[in-house]
Design a protein around this motif. Structure first.
Motif, PDB file in Angstrom:
ATOM      1  N   LEU A  46      44.128  18.152  45.648  1.00 40.01           N
ATOM      2  CA  LEU A  46      44.584  19.223  46.539  1.00 40.01           C
ATOM      3  C   LEU A  46      45.316  20.302  45.740  1.00 40.01           C
ATOM      4  O   LEU A  46      45.109  21.505  45.956  1.00 40.01           O
ATOM      5  N   GLY A  47      46.161  19.872  44.807  1.00 40.56           N
ATOM      6  CA  GLY A  47      46.856  20.831  43.956  1.00 40.56           C
ATOM      7  C   GLY A  47      45.885  21.641  43.116  1.00 40.56           C
ATOM      8  O   GLY A  47      46.067  22.851  42.913  1.00 40.56           O
ATOM      9  N   GLY A  48      44.832  20.985  42.620  1.00 44.34           N
ATOM     10  CA  GLY A  48      43.821  21.683  41.833  1.00 44.34           C
ATOM     11  C   GLY A  48      43.103  22.740  42.645  1.00 44.34           C
ATOM     12  O   GLY A  48      42.778  23.824  42.128  1.00 44.34           O
ATOM     13  N   ARG A  49      42.871  22.464  43.922  1.00 44.91           N
ATOM     14  CA  ARG A  49      42.213  23.449  44.780  1.00 44.91           C
ATOM     15  C   ARG A  49      43.103  24.677  44.994  1.00 44.91           C
ATOM     16  O   ARG A  49      42.618  25.805  45.074  1.00 44.91           O
ATOM     17  N   VAL A  50      44.402  24.456  45.090  1.00 48.85           N
ATOM     18  CA  VAL A  50      45.327  25.582  45.216  1.00 48.85           C
ATOM     19  C   VAL A  50      45.283  26.445  43.958  1.00 48.85           C
ATOM     20  O   VAL A  50      45.212  27.678  44.027  1.00 48.85           O
ATOM     21  N   VAL A  51      45.314  25.791  42.783  1.00 47.13           N
ATOM     22  CA  VAL A  51      45.246  26.525  41.519  1.00 47.13           C
ATOM     23  C   VAL A  51      43.942  27.313  41.424  1.00 47.13           C
ATOM     24  O   VAL A  51      43.927  28.494  41.059  1.00 47.13           O
ATOM     25  N   ALA A  52      42.826  26.658  41.752  1.00 47.47           N
ATOM     26  CA  ALA A  52      41.530  27.325  41.702  1.00 47.47           C
ATOM     27  C   ALA A  52      41.481  28.515  42.656  1.00 47.47           C
ATOM     28  O   ALA A  52      40.911  29.569  42.334  1.00 47.47           O
ATOM     29  N   ALA A  53      42.086  28.367  43.838  1.00 45.16           N
ATOM     30  CA  ALA A  53      42.093  29.457  44.812  1.00 45.16           C
ATOM     31  C   ALA A  53      42.907  30.645  44.305  1.00 45.16           C
ATOM     32  O   ALA A  53      42.520  31.802  44.514  1.00 45.16           O
ATOM     33  N   LEU A  54      44.026  30.386  43.643  1.00 45.93           N
ATOM     34  CA  LEU A  54      44.841  31.471  43.099  1.00 45.93           C
ATOM     35  C   LEU A  54      44.055  32.294  42.087  1.00 45.93           C
ATOM     36  O   LEU A  54      44.116  33.526  42.075  1.00 45.93           O
ATOM     37  N   GLY A  55      43.305  31.594  41.231  1.00 42.15           N
ATOM     38  CA  GLY A  55      42.478  32.308  40.270  1.00 42.15           C
ATOM     39  C   GLY A  55      41.284  32.971  40.919  1.00 42.15           C
ATOM     40  O   GLY A  55      40.950  34.121  40.611  1.00 42.15           O
ATOM     41  N   GLY A  56      40.643  32.270  41.855  1.00 46.64           N
ATOM     42  CA  GLY A  56      39.421  32.782  42.466  1.00 46.64           C
ATOM     43  C   GLY A  56      39.638  34.015  43.306  1.00 46.64           C
ATOM     44  O   GLY A  56      38.858  34.965  43.254  1.00 46.64           O
ATOM     45  N   CYS A  57      40.731  34.055  44.110  1.00 47.03           N
ATOM     46  CA  CYS A  57      40.954  35.206  44.979  1.00 47.03           C
ATOM     47  C   CYS A  57      41.273  36.454  44.161  1.00 47.03           C
ATOM     48  O   CYS A  57      40.816  37.559  44.493  1.00 47.03           O
ATOM     49  N   LEU A  58      42.029  36.299  43.074  1.00 47.99           N
ATOM     50  CA  LEU A  58      42.320  37.445  42.221  1.00 47.99           C
ATOM     51  C   LEU A  58      41.084  37.869  41.445  1.00 47.99           C
ATOM     52  O   LEU A  58      40.829  39.066  41.256  1.00 47.99           O
ATOM     53  N   LEU A  59      40.288  36.889  41.014  1.00 44.51           N
ATOM     54  CA  LEU A  59      39.078  37.190  40.258  1.00 44.51           C
ATOM     55  C   LEU A  59      38.116  38.054  41.073  1.00 44.51           C
ATOM     56  O   LEU A  59      37.627  39.082  40.588  1.00 44.51           O
ATOM     57  N   ASN A  60      37.844  37.666  42.300  1.00 45.31           N
ATOM     58  CA  ASN A  60      36.883  38.411  43.119  1.00 45.31           C
ATOM     59  C   ASN A  60      37.341  39.846  43.363  1.00 45.31           C
ATOM     60  O   ASN A  60      36.544  40.791  43.299  1.00 45.31           O
ATOM     61  N   ALA A  61      38.638  40.007  43.633  1.00 48.95           N
ATOM     62  CA  ALA A  61      39.162  41.352  43.856  1.00 48.95           C
ATOM     63  C   ALA A  61      39.117  42.173  42.572  1.00 48.95           C
ATOM     64  O   ALA A  61      38.740  43.356  42.587  1.00 48.95           O
ATOM     65  N   ALA A  62      39.482  41.563  41.440  1.00 52.42           N
ATOM     66  CA  ALA A  62      39.515  42.289  40.167  1.00 52.42           C
ATOM     67  C   ALA A  62      38.113  42.686  39.724  1.00 52.42           C
ATOM     68  O   ALA A  62      37.907  43.784  39.192  1.00 52.42           O
ATOM     69  N   VAL A  63      37.142  41.801  39.936  1.00 52.93           N
ATOM     70  CA  VAL A  63      35.771  42.103  39.537  1.00 52.93           C
ATOM     71  C   VAL A  63      35.226  43.286  40.330  1.00 52.93           C
ATOM     72  O   VAL A  63      34.656  44.230  39.771  1.00 52.93           O
ATOM     73  N   THR A  64      35.403  43.254  41.644  1.00 48.20           N
ATOM     74  CA  THR A  64      34.892  44.341  42.473  1.00 48.20           C
ATOM     75  C   THR A  64      35.598  45.654  42.152  1.00 48.20           C
ATOM     76  O   THR A  64      34.962  46.711  42.040  1.00 48.20           O
ATOM     77  N   GLY A  65      36.923  45.605  41.994  1.00 50.44           N
ATOM     78  CA  GLY A  65      37.655  46.804  41.630  1.00 50.44           C
ATOM     79  C   GLY A  65      37.233  47.357  40.289  1.00 50.44           C
ATOM     80  O   GLY A  65      37.156  48.579  40.098  1.00 50.44           O
ATOM     81  N   TYR A  66      36.937  46.484  39.345  1.00 50.93           N
ATOM     82  CA  TYR A  66      36.485  46.895  38.013  1.00 50.93           C
ATOM     83  C   TYR A  66      35.161  47.646  38.112  1.00 50.93           C
ATOM     84  O   TYR A  66      34.987  48.723  37.527  1.00 50.93           O
ATOM     85  N   VAL A  67      34.223  47.087  38.866  1.00 48.47           N
ATOM     86  CA  VAL A  67      32.900  47.715  38.999  1.00 48.47           C
ATOM     87  C   VAL A  67      33.017  49.077  39.676  1.00 48.47           C
ATOM     88  O   VAL A  67      32.414  50.059  39.235  1.00 48.47           O
ATOM     89  N   ILE A  68      33.820  49.167  40.726  1.00 50.84           N
ATOM     90  CA  ILE A  68      33.984  50.430  41.442  1.00 50.84           C
ATOM     91  C   ILE A  68      34.623  51.489  40.544  1.00 50.84           C
ATOM     92  O   ILE A  68      34.212  52.649  40.526  1.00 50.84           O
ATOM     93  N   ALA A  69      35.633  51.077  39.760  1.00 49.44           N
ATOM     94  CA  ALA A  69      36.355  52.037  38.930  1.00 49.44           C
ATOM     95  C   ALA A  69      35.545  52.482  37.715  1.00 49.44           C
ATOM     96  O   ALA A  69      35.643  53.633  37.286  1.00 49.44           O
ATOM     97  N   LEU A  70      34.733  51.604  37.162  1.00 47.05           N
ATOM     98  CA  LEU A  70      34.062  51.888  35.902  1.00 47.05           C
ATOM     99  C   LEU A  70      32.690  52.524  36.082  1.00 47.05           C
ATOM    100  O   LEU A  70      32.236  53.289  35.223  1.00 47.05           O
ATOM    101  N   THR A  71      32.026  52.227  37.188  1.00 49.04           N
ATOM    102  CA  THR A  71      30.633  52.631  37.352  1.00 49.04           C
ATOM    103  C   THR A  71      30.525  54.009  37.990  1.00 49.04           C
ATOM    104  O   THR A  71      31.179  54.283  38.993  1.00 49.04           O
ATOM    105  N   PRO A  72      29.711  54.900  37.432  1.00 50.40           N
ATOM    106  CA  PRO A  72      29.485  56.206  38.064  1.00 50.40           C
ATOM    107  C   PRO A  72      28.925  56.045  39.473  1.00 50.40           C
ATOM    108  O   PRO A  72      28.259  55.060  39.793  1.00 50.40           O
ATOM    109  N   ILE A  73      29.187  57.014  40.310  1.00 51.65           N
ATOM    110  CA  ILE A  73      28.800  56.937  41.716  1.00 51.65           C
ATOM    111  C   ILE A  73      27.306  56.690  41.880  1.00 51.65           C
ATOM    112  O   ILE A  73      26.878  55.915  42.737  1.00 51.65           O
ATOM    113  N   ARG A  74      26.486  57.314  41.029  1.00 47.77           N
ATOM    114  CA  ARG A  74      25.035  57.213  41.205  1.00 47.77           C
ATOM    115  C   ARG A  74      24.509  55.812  40.922  1.00 47.77           C
ATOM    116  O   ARG A  74      23.394  55.472  41.303  1.00 47.77           O
TER     117      ARG A  74
END
Length: 391
Positions: free
Chosen positions: A100-128
Protein backbone atom coordinates in the motif's frame (compact mmCIF):
# COMPACT_ATOMS: atom_id res chain seq x y z
CA UNK A 1 11.64 23.06 -35.42
CA UNK A 2 12.16 20.12 -37.76
CA UNK A 3 10.04 16.97 -37.71
CA UNK A 4 13.08 14.90 -36.70
CA UNK A 5 13.89 17.17 -33.76
CA UNK A 6 10.25 17.30 -32.74
CA UNK A 7 9.45 13.62 -32.50
CA UNK A 8 12.55 11.49 -31.99
CA UNK A 9 13.28 12.77 -28.46
CA UNK A 10 9.58 12.42 -27.62
CA UNK A 11 9.84 8.66 -28.09
CA UNK A 12 11.17 8.45 -24.54
CA UNK A 13 8.20 10.38 -23.20
CA UNK A 14 5.90 7.95 -25.00
CA UNK A 15 7.76 5.04 -23.37
CA UNK A 16 7.27 6.73 -19.99
CA UNK A 17 3.52 7.15 -20.52
CA UNK A 18 3.40 3.52 -21.70
CA UNK A 19 4.81 2.40 -18.34
CA UNK A 20 2.24 4.46 -16.41
CA UNK A 21 -0.55 3.08 -18.59
CA UNK A 22 0.45 -0.53 -17.96
CA UNK A 23 0.58 0.21 -14.23
CA UNK A 24 -2.92 1.65 -14.37
CA UNK A 25 -4.51 -1.41 -15.97
CA UNK A 26 -2.51 -4.38 -14.79
CA UNK A 27 -3.43 -4.61 -11.10
CA UNK A 28 -7.19 -4.71 -11.63
CA UNK A 29 -6.93 -8.06 -13.41
CA UNK A 30 -4.66 -9.56 -10.77
CA UNK A 31 -6.50 -8.69 -7.56
CA UNK A 32 -7.42 -12.29 -6.60
CA UNK A 33 -3.78 -13.38 -6.87
CA UNK A 34 -2.61 -10.31 -4.93
CA UNK A 35 -5.15 -10.91 -2.17
CA UNK A 36 -4.12 -14.55 -1.85
CA UNK A 37 -0.39 -13.81 -1.76
CA UNK A 38 -0.66 -10.90 0.71
CA UNK A 39 -3.26 -12.71 2.85
CA UNK A 40 -5.99 -10.08 2.63
CA UNK A 41 -9.53 -9.99 1.30
CA UNK A 42 -10.02 -9.16 -2.38
CA UNK A 43 -11.85 -5.95 -1.45
CA UNK A 44 -8.83 -4.81 0.57
CA UNK A 45 -6.50 -5.71 -2.28
CA UNK A 46 -8.66 -3.51 -4.48
CA UNK A 47 -7.63 -0.54 -2.37
CA UNK A 48 -4.21 -0.77 -4.02
CA UNK A 49 -5.97 0.60 -7.10
CA UNK A 50 -8.13 3.09 -5.20
CA UNK A 51 -5.31 4.57 -3.13
CA UNK A 52 -3.32 5.25 -6.30
CA UNK A 53 -6.22 7.20 -7.84
CA UNK A 54 -6.99 9.07 -4.62
CA UNK A 55 -3.35 10.02 -4.03
CA UNK A 56 -3.02 11.19 -7.63
CA UNK A 57 -6.16 13.32 -7.40
CA UNK A 58 -5.09 15.04 -4.17
CA UNK A 59 -1.34 15.33 -4.73
CA UNK A 60 -1.31 16.24 -8.42
CA UNK A 61 -2.24 19.93 -8.08
CA UNK A 62 -0.01 20.39 -5.02
CA UNK A 63 3.06 18.85 -6.65
CA UNK A 64 2.33 20.61 -9.94
CA UNK A 65 2.23 23.96 -8.14
CA UNK A 66 5.36 23.26 -6.08
CA UNK A 67 7.40 22.26 -9.13
CA UNK A 68 5.95 24.67 -11.69
CA UNK A 69 9.15 26.74 -11.83
CA UNK A 70 11.54 23.79 -11.96
CA UNK A 71 13.40 22.86 -15.13
CA UNK A 72 11.06 20.51 -16.98
CA UNK A 73 13.37 17.67 -17.99
CA UNK A 74 14.65 17.36 -14.45
CA UNK A 75 11.10 17.34 -13.12
CA UNK A 76 10.11 14.59 -15.55
CA UNK A 77 13.19 12.54 -14.63
CA UNK A 78 12.63 12.90 -10.88
CA UNK A 79 8.94 12.04 -11.06
CA UNK A 80 9.62 9.01 -13.25
CA UNK A 81 12.31 7.80 -10.84
CA UNK A 82 9.86 8.07 -7.93
CA UNK A 83 7.25 6.18 -9.96
CA UNK A 84 9.75 3.39 -10.72
CA UNK A 85 10.79 3.10 -7.06
CA UNK A 86 7.15 2.92 -5.98
CA UNK A 87 6.45 0.04 -8.36
CA UNK A 88 9.54 -1.79 -7.20
CA UNK A 89 8.33 -1.47 -3.61
CA UNK A 90 4.97 -2.98 -4.58
CA UNK A 91 6.56 -5.72 -6.69
CA UNK A 92 8.86 -6.77 -3.84
CA UNK A 93 6.47 -6.08 -0.95
CA UNK A 94 6.48 -8.80 1.75
CA UNK A 95 3.09 -7.74 3.09
CA UNK A 96 0.04 -5.59 2.41
CA UNK A 97 1.06 -2.41 4.30
CA UNK A 98 4.33 -2.21 2.36
CA UNK A 99 2.50 -2.74 -0.92
CA UNK A 100 0.00 0.00 0.00
CA UNK A 101 2.85 2.37 0.83
CA UNK A 102 4.49 1.54 -2.50
CA UNK A 103 1.30 2.47 -4.34
CA UNK A 104 1.28 5.85 -2.61
CA UNK A 105 4.90 6.45 -3.65
CA UNK A 106 4.16 5.37 -7.23
CA UNK A 107 1.12 7.67 -7.34
CA UNK A 108 3.17 10.66 -6.18
CA UNK A 109 5.60 10.11 -9.02
CA UNK A 110 2.97 9.17 -11.58
CA UNK A 111 0.66 12.16 -11.08
CA UNK A 112 3.53 14.63 -11.36
CA UNK A 113 5.01 12.75 -14.32
CA UNK A 114 1.83 12.91 -16.41
CA UNK A 115 1.37 16.62 -15.75
CA UNK A 116 5.05 17.42 -16.41
CA UNK A 117 5.13 15.42 -19.65
CA UNK A 118 2.04 17.11 -21.08
CA UNK A 119 3.23 20.55 -20.00
CA UNK A 120 6.63 19.88 -21.56
CA UNK A 121 5.11 18.92 -24.92
CA UNK A 122 2.79 21.95 -24.95
CA UNK A 123 5.59 24.37 -24.03
CA UNK A 124 8.25 22.98 -26.36
CA UNK A 125 6.30 22.05 -29.48
CA UNK A 126 5.35 24.66 -32.10
CA UNK A 127 1.62 25.16 -32.54
CA UNK A 128 1.57 23.57 -36.00
CA UNK A 129 2.88 20.28 -34.58
CA UNK A 130 1.33 20.37 -31.10
CA UNK A 131 -1.63 18.07 -31.76
CA UNK A 132 0.53 15.39 -33.36
CA UNK A 133 3.11 15.69 -30.59
CA UNK A 134 0.50 15.27 -27.85
CA UNK A 135 -1.03 12.38 -29.75
CA UNK A 136 2.36 10.74 -30.14
CA UNK A 137 3.27 10.99 -26.46
CA UNK A 138 -0.20 10.07 -25.18
CA UNK A 139 -0.09 7.18 -27.64
CA UNK A 140 2.13 5.41 -25.13
CA UNK A 141 -0.73 5.44 -22.63
CA UNK A 142 -3.20 4.36 -25.30
CA UNK A 143 -0.91 1.48 -26.32
CA UNK A 144 -0.85 0.41 -22.69
CA UNK A 145 -4.65 0.46 -22.72
CA UNK A 146 -4.57 -2.09 -25.53
CA UNK A 147 -1.76 -4.22 -24.12
CA UNK A 148 -2.26 -3.84 -20.37
CA UNK A 149 -4.89 -6.55 -19.92
CA UNK A 150 -3.29 -9.30 -22.06
CA UNK A 151 0.24 -8.54 -20.85
CA UNK A 152 -0.93 -8.49 -17.23
CA UNK A 153 -2.80 -11.76 -17.60
CA UNK A 154 0.10 -13.47 -19.37
CA UNK A 155 2.81 -12.36 -16.94
CA UNK A 156 0.55 -12.65 -13.93
CA UNK A 157 -0.02 -16.36 -14.52
CA UNK A 158 3.32 -17.06 -12.84
CA UNK A 159 3.31 -14.22 -10.31
CA UNK A 160 1.37 -10.99 -9.91
CA UNK A 161 4.70 -9.33 -9.09
CA UNK A 162 6.17 -9.76 -12.59
CA UNK A 163 4.03 -7.04 -14.24
CA UNK A 164 5.14 -4.55 -11.57
CA UNK A 165 8.77 -5.44 -12.25
CA UNK A 166 8.08 -4.99 -15.98
CA UNK A 167 6.67 -1.51 -15.33
CA UNK A 168 9.83 -0.63 -13.38
CA UNK A 169 12.11 -1.91 -16.14
CA UNK A 170 10.24 -0.01 -18.86
CA UNK A 171 10.21 3.11 -16.69
CA UNK A 172 13.95 2.84 -16.11
CA UNK A 173 14.60 2.54 -19.85
CA UNK A 174 12.47 5.63 -20.43
CA UNK A 175 14.31 7.50 -17.66
CA UNK A 176 17.70 6.81 -19.24
CA UNK A 177 16.45 7.93 -22.66
CA UNK A 178 14.89 11.10 -21.22
CA UNK A 179 18.04 12.15 -19.38
CA UNK A 180 20.25 11.46 -22.41
CA UNK A 181 18.10 12.59 -25.32
CA UNK A 182 15.54 15.12 -24.15
CA UNK A 183 16.51 18.82 -24.27
CA UNK A 184 16.22 20.88 -21.14
CA UNK A 185 13.34 23.32 -20.89
CA UNK A 186 13.20 26.34 -18.60
CA UNK A 187 9.82 28.01 -18.36
CA UNK A 188 9.58 31.81 -18.57
CA UNK A 189 10.43 33.66 -15.39
CA UNK A 190 7.53 34.60 -13.17
CA UNK A 191 6.25 34.32 -9.63
CA UNK A 192 4.12 31.47 -8.39
CA UNK A 193 1.26 33.94 -7.96
CA UNK A 194 1.52 34.78 -11.67
CA UNK A 195 1.27 31.11 -12.57
CA UNK A 196 -1.72 30.55 -10.32
CA UNK A 197 -3.61 33.60 -11.56
CA UNK A 198 -5.15 31.86 -14.62
CA UNK A 199 -6.84 29.39 -12.26
CA UNK A 200 -9.19 32.20 -11.33
CA UNK A 201 -10.73 31.88 -14.79
CA UNK A 202 -14.21 30.33 -14.47
CA UNK A 203 -13.80 28.98 -18.01
CA UNK A 204 -10.68 27.04 -17.04
CA UNK A 205 -12.29 25.50 -13.97
CA UNK A 206 -15.33 24.59 -16.03
CA UNK A 207 -13.00 23.10 -18.64
CA UNK A 208 -11.51 20.84 -15.99
CA UNK A 209 -15.04 19.69 -15.13
CA UNK A 210 -15.43 18.72 -18.80
CA UNK A 211 -12.50 16.33 -18.30
CA UNK A 212 -14.21 14.86 -15.24
CA UNK A 213 -17.47 14.46 -17.15
CA UNK A 214 -15.82 12.66 -20.07
CA UNK A 215 -14.04 10.20 -17.80
CA UNK A 216 -17.06 9.73 -15.52
CA UNK A 217 -19.25 8.83 -18.48
CA UNK A 218 -16.57 6.52 -19.88
CA UNK A 219 -15.89 4.63 -16.65
CA UNK A 220 -19.56 4.27 -15.79
CA UNK A 221 -19.61 1.73 -18.63
CA UNK A 222 -15.97 0.68 -19.05
CA UNK A 223 -15.62 -0.47 -15.45
CA UNK A 224 -18.50 -2.90 -16.00
CA UNK A 225 -17.89 -3.66 -19.68
CA UNK A 226 -17.65 -7.40 -19.09
CA UNK A 227 -21.07 -7.36 -17.40
CA UNK A 228 -22.63 -5.28 -20.17
CA UNK A 229 -21.26 -7.55 -22.90
CA UNK A 230 -21.68 -10.85 -21.04
CA UNK A 231 -25.14 -11.75 -22.47
CA UNK A 232 -23.66 -11.87 -25.97
CA UNK A 233 -20.07 -12.79 -25.02
CA UNK A 234 -20.02 -14.83 -21.80
CA UNK A 235 -16.46 -14.29 -20.57
CA UNK A 236 -13.24 -16.12 -21.34
CA UNK A 237 -10.65 -15.11 -23.89
CA UNK A 238 -13.31 -13.59 -26.13
CA UNK A 239 -13.76 -10.76 -23.62
CA UNK A 240 -9.98 -10.31 -23.42
CA UNK A 241 -9.84 -9.96 -27.21
CA UNK A 242 -12.71 -7.46 -27.11
CA UNK A 243 -10.92 -5.42 -24.45
CA UNK A 244 -7.80 -5.50 -26.61
CA UNK A 245 -9.92 -4.22 -29.50
CA UNK A 246 -11.18 -1.37 -27.30
CA UNK A 247 -7.58 -0.39 -26.62
CA UNK A 248 -6.74 -0.45 -30.32
CA UNK A 249 -9.81 1.71 -31.01
CA UNK A 250 -8.62 4.17 -28.36
CA UNK A 251 -5.21 4.34 -30.04
CA UNK A 252 -6.91 5.04 -33.37
CA UNK A 253 -9.01 7.83 -31.90
CA UNK A 254 -5.95 9.36 -30.26
CA UNK A 255 -3.96 9.29 -33.50
CA UNK A 256 -6.74 10.75 -35.64
CA UNK A 257 -7.68 13.63 -33.35
CA UNK A 258 -4.01 14.48 -32.83
CA UNK A 259 -3.76 15.26 -36.52
CA UNK A 260 -7.14 16.95 -36.70
CA UNK A 261 -6.16 19.35 -33.91
CA UNK A 262 -3.27 20.57 -36.06
CA UNK A 263 -5.61 21.12 -39.00
CA UNK A 264 -8.63 22.51 -37.23
CA UNK A 265 -9.04 23.97 -33.75
CA UNK A 266 -8.96 21.83 -30.61
CA UNK A 267 -12.31 23.34 -29.68
CA UNK A 268 -14.02 22.13 -32.85
CA UNK A 269 -12.46 18.68 -32.71
CA UNK A 270 -13.52 18.19 -29.10
CA UNK A 271 -17.06 19.35 -29.89
CA UNK A 272 -17.37 16.76 -32.69
CA UNK A 273 -15.94 14.02 -30.45
CA UNK A 274 -18.41 14.77 -27.63
CA UNK A 275 -21.38 14.86 -30.00
CA UNK A 276 -20.25 11.57 -31.52
CA UNK A 277 -19.90 9.96 -28.08
CA UNK A 278 -23.39 11.12 -27.10
CA UNK A 279 -25.00 9.81 -30.30
CA UNK A 280 -23.14 6.52 -29.94
CA UNK A 281 -24.25 6.22 -26.32
CA UNK A 282 -27.90 6.75 -27.20
CA UNK A 283 -27.74 4.20 -30.03
CA UNK A 284 -26.03 1.75 -27.70
CA UNK A 285 -28.74 2.22 -25.09
CA UNK A 286 -31.47 1.50 -27.65
CA UNK A 287 -29.58 -1.58 -28.86
CA UNK A 288 -29.08 -3.17 -25.44
CA UNK A 289 -32.56 -2.26 -24.23
CA UNK A 290 -34.64 -3.43 -27.20
CA UNK A 291 -32.61 -5.42 -29.77
CA UNK A 292 -32.54 -9.25 -29.87
CA UNK A 293 -29.40 -11.01 -28.69
CA UNK A 294 -28.06 -11.63 -32.20
CA UNK A 295 -28.24 -7.93 -33.01
CA UNK A 296 -26.68 -7.02 -29.67
CA UNK A 297 -23.73 -9.30 -30.46
CA UNK A 298 -22.97 -7.12 -33.52
CA UNK A 299 -24.16 -3.63 -32.63
CA UNK A 300 -22.93 -4.00 -29.07
CA UNK A 301 -19.39 -4.31 -30.36
CA UNK A 302 -19.94 -1.35 -32.68
CA UNK A 303 -21.02 0.72 -29.65
CA UNK A 304 -18.08 -0.45 -27.52
CA UNK A 305 -15.39 0.14 -30.14
CA UNK A 306 -16.89 3.48 -31.19
CA UNK A 307 -16.79 4.51 -27.53
CA UNK A 308 -13.14 3.51 -27.48
CA UNK A 309 -12.42 5.73 -30.48
CA UNK A 310 -14.26 8.67 -28.91
CA UNK A 311 -12.81 8.31 -25.43
CA UNK A 312 -9.32 7.86 -26.83
CA UNK A 313 -9.81 10.79 -29.18
CA UNK A 314 -11.01 13.24 -26.52
CA UNK A 315 -7.70 13.46 -24.65
CA UNK A 316 -5.60 15.44 -27.13
CA UNK A 317 -8.10 18.21 -28.00
CA UNK A 318 -9.13 18.58 -24.36
CA UNK A 319 -5.54 18.96 -23.14
CA UNK A 320 -4.71 21.29 -26.01
CA UNK A 321 -7.77 23.40 -25.20
CA UNK A 322 -6.84 23.63 -21.52
CA UNK A 323 -3.28 24.54 -22.48
CA UNK A 324 -4.60 27.37 -24.66
CA UNK A 325 -6.71 28.73 -21.79
CA UNK A 326 -3.63 29.07 -19.55
CA UNK A 327 -0.44 28.70 -21.65
CA UNK A 328 1.85 30.11 -18.92
CA UNK A 329 0.56 27.69 -16.27
CA UNK A 330 0.70 24.44 -18.24
CA UNK A 331 2.36 22.43 -15.46
CA UNK A 332 -0.27 23.39 -12.89
CA UNK A 333 -3.18 23.07 -15.31
CA UNK A 334 -2.10 19.61 -16.45
CA UNK A 335 -1.69 18.51 -12.84
CA UNK A 336 -5.24 19.68 -12.18
CA UNK A 337 -6.38 17.90 -15.32
CA UNK A 338 -4.81 14.71 -14.00
CA UNK A 339 -6.82 15.12 -10.82
CA UNK A 340 -9.94 15.72 -12.89
CA UNK A 341 -9.23 12.46 -14.75
CA UNK A 342 -8.78 10.49 -11.50
CA UNK A 343 -11.94 12.04 -10.06
CA UNK A 344 -13.92 11.15 -13.19
CA UNK A 345 -12.70 7.54 -13.12
CA UNK A 346 -13.61 7.16 -9.45
CA UNK A 347 -17.03 8.79 -9.86
CA UNK A 348 -17.80 6.70 -12.94
CA UNK A 349 -16.95 3.43 -11.22
CA UNK A 350 -18.97 4.34 -8.12
CA UNK A 351 -21.94 5.64 -10.07
CA UNK A 352 -21.92 2.54 -12.25
CA UNK A 353 -22.02 0.31 -9.17
CA UNK A 354 -25.00 2.19 -7.75
CA UNK A 355 -26.76 2.04 -11.11
CA UNK A 356 -26.27 -1.72 -11.41
CA UNK A 357 -27.86 -2.22 -8.02
CA UNK A 358 -30.97 -0.28 -9.03
CA UNK A 359 -31.73 -0.86 -12.72
CA UNK A 360 -31.03 -3.37 -15.52
CA UNK A 361 -27.54 -3.47 -17.01
CA UNK A 362 -28.40 -1.30 -19.99
CA UNK A 363 -29.20 1.47 -17.52
CA UNK A 364 -25.44 2.08 -17.35
CA UNK A 365 -25.55 3.37 -20.91
CA UNK A 366 -28.46 5.64 -20.07
CA UNK A 367 -26.62 7.16 -17.12
CA UNK A 368 -23.49 7.58 -19.23
CA UNK A 369 -25.52 9.33 -21.95
CA UNK A 370 -27.01 11.77 -19.42
CA UNK A 371 -23.53 12.59 -18.10
CA UNK A 372 -22.30 13.11 -21.66
CA UNK A 373 -25.19 15.44 -22.45
CA UNK A 374 -24.37 17.54 -19.39
CA UNK A 375 -20.68 17.50 -20.28
CA UNK A 376 -21.38 18.60 -23.84
CA UNK A 377 -23.53 21.48 -22.55
CA UNK A 378 -20.75 22.56 -20.17
CA UNK A 379 -18.19 22.30 -22.96
CA UNK A 380 -20.27 24.62 -25.16
CA UNK A 381 -20.36 27.13 -22.30
CA UNK A 382 -16.56 26.90 -21.98
CA UNK A 383 -16.28 27.39 -25.73
CA UNK A 384 -17.67 30.90 -25.31
CA UNK A 385 -14.62 31.93 -23.28
CA UNK A 386 -13.03 35.08 -24.65
CA UNK A 387 -9.67 33.41 -25.16
CA UNK A 388 -7.91 33.33 -28.55
CA UNK A 389 -8.00 29.83 -30.04
CA UNK A 390 -4.35 29.14 -30.83
CA UNK A 391 -4.35 25.38 -31.08
Amino acid sequence: MSEEWSFRPLIWLAVATFSTGIDGYVLAGLLPAIADDLHVEAALAGQLVSVFALTSALAGPVLGTMTSRWERRGTIGLSLAVFVVGNLIVGLAPNYPVALGGRVVAALGGCLLNAAVTGYVIALTPIRHRGKALSFVLGGWMTATALGVPVGLALGQSSWRFPLILVSVVGTIALIGILLRLPQLHLPAGTLADRLRPLRQPQLLAGLLVTTGILCSSYTCFTYATIILSPAYPGGWVIIVIMFGYGVASMLGNAVTGRLVDRFSALRVLTVVLIGLLVNGILGLVTFAFAPLGVVAVLGLVWFFAAGIGNGGAGVPQQARLGALAPDSAAIVMALNGSAISLGCALGGGLGGVTLAAVPTYGLLGVAAVILAMTLALHLVVARAKVPETV
